[in-house]
Design a protein around this motif. Sequence first.
Motif, mmCIF file in Angstrom:
data_model
loop_
_atom_site.group_PDB
_atom_site.id
_atom_site.type_symbol
_atom_site.label_atom_id
_atom_site.label_comp_id
_atom_site.label_asym_id
_atom_site.label_seq_id
_atom_site.Cartn_x
_atom_site.Cartn_y
_atom_site.Cartn_z
ATOM 1 N N TYR A 30 15.198 5.286 -3.298
ATOM 2 C CA TYR A 30 13.961 5.723 -2.380
ATOM 3 C C TYR A 30 14.206 6.987 -2.158
ATOM 4 C CZ TYR A 30 11.619 1.344 -3.455
ATOM 5 O OH TYR A 30 11.684 -0.037 -4.073
ATOM 6 N N TYR A 31 13.007 8.107 -2.930
ATOM 7 C CA TYR A 31 13.404 9.631 -1.843
ATOM 8 C C TYR A 31 12.242 9.641 -0.956
ATOM 9 C CZ TYR A 31 13.421 14.001 -2.183
ATOM 10 O OH TYR A 31 13.757 15.764 -1.534
ATOM 11 N N CYS A 32 11.363 9.591 -1.062
ATOM 12 C CA CYS A 32 9.962 10.133 -0.477
ATOM 13 C C CYS A 32 9.061 8.983 -0.766
ATOM 14 C CB CYS A 32 9.844 11.380 -1.184
ATOM 15 S SG CYS A 32 9.285 12.260 -1.920
ATOM 16 N N ILE A 33 7.726 8.996 0.190
ATOM 17 C CA ILE A 33 6.780 8.546 0.418
ATOM 18 C C ILE A 33 5.520 9.360 -0.185
ATOM 19 C CG2 ILE A 33 4.445 7.537 1.922
ATOM 20 C CD1 ILE A 33 6.617 7.228 3.578
ATOM 21 N N THR A 34 4.937 8.804 -1.388
ATOM 22 C CA THR A 34 3.658 10.023 -2.225
ATOM 23 C C THR A 34 2.567 9.508 -2.134
ATOM 24 O OG1 THR A 34 4.418 8.664 -4.005
ATOM 25 C CG2 THR A 34 5.861 10.633 -3.750
ATOM 26 N N GLY A 35 2.596 8.174 -1.709
ATOM 27 C CA GLY A 35 0.880 7.314 -2.354
ATOM 28 C C GLY A 35 0.907 6.509 -0.533
ATOM 29 N N LEU A 36 -0.230 6.269 -0.592
ATOM 30 C CA LEU A 36 -0.850 5.214 0.908
ATOM 31 C C LEU A 36 -2.442 4.888 0.381
ATOM 32 C CD1 LEU A 36 0.090 3.902 3.079
ATOM 33 C CD2 LEU A 36 -1.401 5.750 4.682
ATOM 34 N N SER A 37 -2.282 3.601 -0.172
ATOM 35 C CA SER A 37 -4.029 3.130 -0.563
ATOM 36 C C SER A 37 -4.002 1.930 0.349
ATOM 37 C CB SER A 37 -2.855 2.813 -1.582
ATOM 38 O OG SER A 37 -4.532 1.919 -2.623
ATOM 39 N N LEU A 38 -4.782 2.216 0.967
ATOM 40 C CA LEU A 38 -5.261 0.821 1.329
ATOM 41 C C LEU A 38 -6.543 0.878 1.911
ATOM 42 C CD1 LEU A 38 -3.010 1.724 5.289
ATOM 43 C CD2 LEU A 38 -2.088 0.236 3.466
ATOM 44 N N SER A 39 -7.300 1.215 0.538
ATOM 45 C CA SER A 39 -9.283 0.890 0.741
ATOM 46 C C SER A 39 -8.949 -0.531 0.002
ATOM 47 C CB SER A 39 -9.133 1.082 -0.800
ATOM 48 O OG SER A 39 -8.928 1.021 -1.404
ATOM 49 N N ASN A 40 -10.321 -0.943 1.037
ATOM 50 C CA ASN A 40 -10.658 -2.709 0.980
ATOM 51 C C ASN A 40 -9.883 -3.722 1.562
ATOM 52 O OD1 ASN A 40 -13.290 -1.644 -0.478
ATOM 53 N ND2 ASN A 40 -11.599 -1.750 -2.803
ATOM 54 N N SER A 41 -9.048 -3.005 2.570
ATOM 55 C CA SER A 41 -8.307 -3.250 3.202
ATOM 56 C C SER A 41 -8.808 -4.055 5.161
ATOM 57 C CB SER A 41 -7.355 -2.563 3.756
ATOM 58 O OG SER A 41 -6.428 -2.749 3.006
ATOM 59 N N GLN A 42 -9.934 -4.002 4.970
ATOM 60 C CA GLN A 42 -10.466 -3.740 6.558
ATOM 61 C C GLN A 42 -9.736 -3.396 7.150
ATOM 62 O OE1 GLN A 42 -12.289 -7.934 5.806
ATOM 63 N NE2 GLN A 42 -13.273 -7.635 3.862
ATOM 64 N N LEU A 43 -9.206 -2.296 7.510
ATOM 65 C CA LEU A 43 -8.495 -1.587 8.650
ATOM 66 C C LEU A 43 -9.416 -1.325 9.646
ATOM 67 C CD1 LEU A 43 -5.345 -0.458 7.045
ATOM 68 C CD2 LEU A 43 -5.675 -2.756 7.645
ATOM 69 N N LEU A 44 -9.681 -1.503 10.989
ATOM 70 C CA LEU A 44 -10.257 -1.285 12.098
ATOM 71 C C LEU A 44 -9.215 -0.844 13.057
ATOM 72 C CD1 LEU A 44 -12.891 -0.533 13.336
ATOM 73 C CD2 LEU A 44 -11.996 -2.203 14.629
ATOM 74 N N GLY A 45 -9.455 1.163 13.173
ATOM 75 C CA GLY A 45 -8.780 1.616 14.226
ATOM 76 C C GLY A 45 -8.695 3.289 13.421
ATOM 77 N N SER A 46 -8.454 4.088 13.920
ATOM 78 C CA SER A 46 -8.060 5.742 14.202
ATOM 79 C C SER A 46 -6.822 5.696 13.492
ATOM 80 C CB SER A 46 -8.498 6.192 15.285
ATOM 81 O OG SER A 46 -6.772 6.293 15.992
ATOM 82 N N ILE A 47 -6.868 6.689 12.456
ATOM 83 C CA ILE A 47 -5.817 7.603 11.535
ATOM 84 C C ILE A 47 -4.981 8.593 12.632
ATOM 85 C CG2 ILE A 47 -4.941 9.007 9.640
ATOM 86 C CD1 ILE A 47 -7.561 7.451 8.256
ATOM 87 N N PRO A 48 -4.022 7.979 13.137
ATOM 88 C CA PRO A 48 -3.141 9.279 14.069
ATOM 89 C C PRO A 48 -3.264 11.403 13.255
ATOM 90 C CG PRO A 48 -1.718 7.672 13.799
ATOM 91 C CD PRO A 48 -3.016 7.263 13.031
ATOM 92 N N GLY A 108 0.922 -1.181 0.048
ATOM 93 C CA GLY A 108 0.185 0.391 -0.315
ATOM 94 C C GLY A 108 0.941 1.138 0.212
ATOM 95 N N VAL A 109 1.876 1.277 0.143
ATOM 96 C CA VAL A 109 2.974 2.523 0.262
ATOM 97 C C VAL A 109 3.605 2.628 -1.569
ATOM 98 C CG1 VAL A 109 4.749 3.770 1.130
ATOM 99 C CG2 VAL A 109 3.256 2.269 2.508
ATOM 100 N N THR A 110 3.129 3.736 -1.463
ATOM 101 C CA THR A 110 4.252 3.928 -2.898
ATOM 102 C C THR A 110 4.811 4.900 -2.926
ATOM 103 O OG1 THR A 110 2.160 4.351 -3.985
ATOM 104 C CG2 THR A 110 3.765 5.243 -5.302
ATOM 105 N N CYS A 111 6.009 5.416 -3.854
ATOM 106 C CA CYS A 111 7.450 5.795 -3.265
ATOM 107 C C CYS A 111 7.833 6.668 -4.338
ATOM 108 C CB CYS A 111 8.456 5.184 -2.953
ATOM 109 S SG CYS A 111 8.271 4.873 -0.536
ATOM 110 N N SER A 112 8.785 7.593 -4.631
ATOM 111 C CA SER A 112 8.992 8.571 -5.910
ATOM 112 C C SER A 112 10.754 8.741 -5.545
ATOM 113 C CB SER A 112 8.909 10.094 -5.894
ATOM 114 O OG SER A 112 9.266 10.501 -5.066
ATOM 115 N N THR A 113 11.629 7.646 -6.969
ATOM 116 C CA THR A 113 12.533 7.418 -6.303
ATOM 117 C C THR A 113 13.554 9.212 -7.274
ATOM 118 O OG1 THR A 113 12.918 6.833 -8.523
ATOM 119 C CG2 THR A 113 12.131 5.543 -6.704
ATOM 120 N N SER A 114 14.637 9.431 -6.129
ATOM 121 C CA SER A 114 15.492 10.239 -6.426
ATOM 122 C C SER A 114 16.420 9.746 -7.005
ATOM 123 C CB SER A 114 16.237 10.859 -5.145
ATOM 124 O OG SER A 114 17.365 9.697 -5.005
ATOM 125 N N ASP A 115 16.702 8.535 -7.600
ATOM 126 C CA ASP A 115 17.982 8.314 -9.130
ATOM 127 C C ASP A 115 17.217 7.503 -9.356
ATOM 128 O OD1 ASP A 115 19.783 7.410 -10.120
ATOM 129 O OD2 ASP A 115 21.404 8.130 -8.510
#
Length: 96
Positions: A65-83, A52-59
Amino acid sequence: MKVMVVGAVVGRWKRKGEAILLLNFKSSVLSDTLSVLQTWNYYDQTPCSWTGVTCSTSDRRTGEYYCITGLSLSNSQLLGSIPLDLGMIRYLTSHS
């Protein structure tokens, strides 16, 4: 009970704080029935290989890896809060 992760992800990852924020999110999840977050491991060299984690690359030549650009966890049936501190991931531009 919320467990805070202290420390840093090892390896070449330059934005260790962002990996810590993702691990804090993982610790806030009360139920992960599909084990989606099982690949999120403190000792990984980078969070960019985590489900579920997407990153861009610097080189593109080295694939560093350079930085986190995306988070895709839809339909993952997670239960909890988002900090709120998840919003501190600087280049996070997409999430679902």
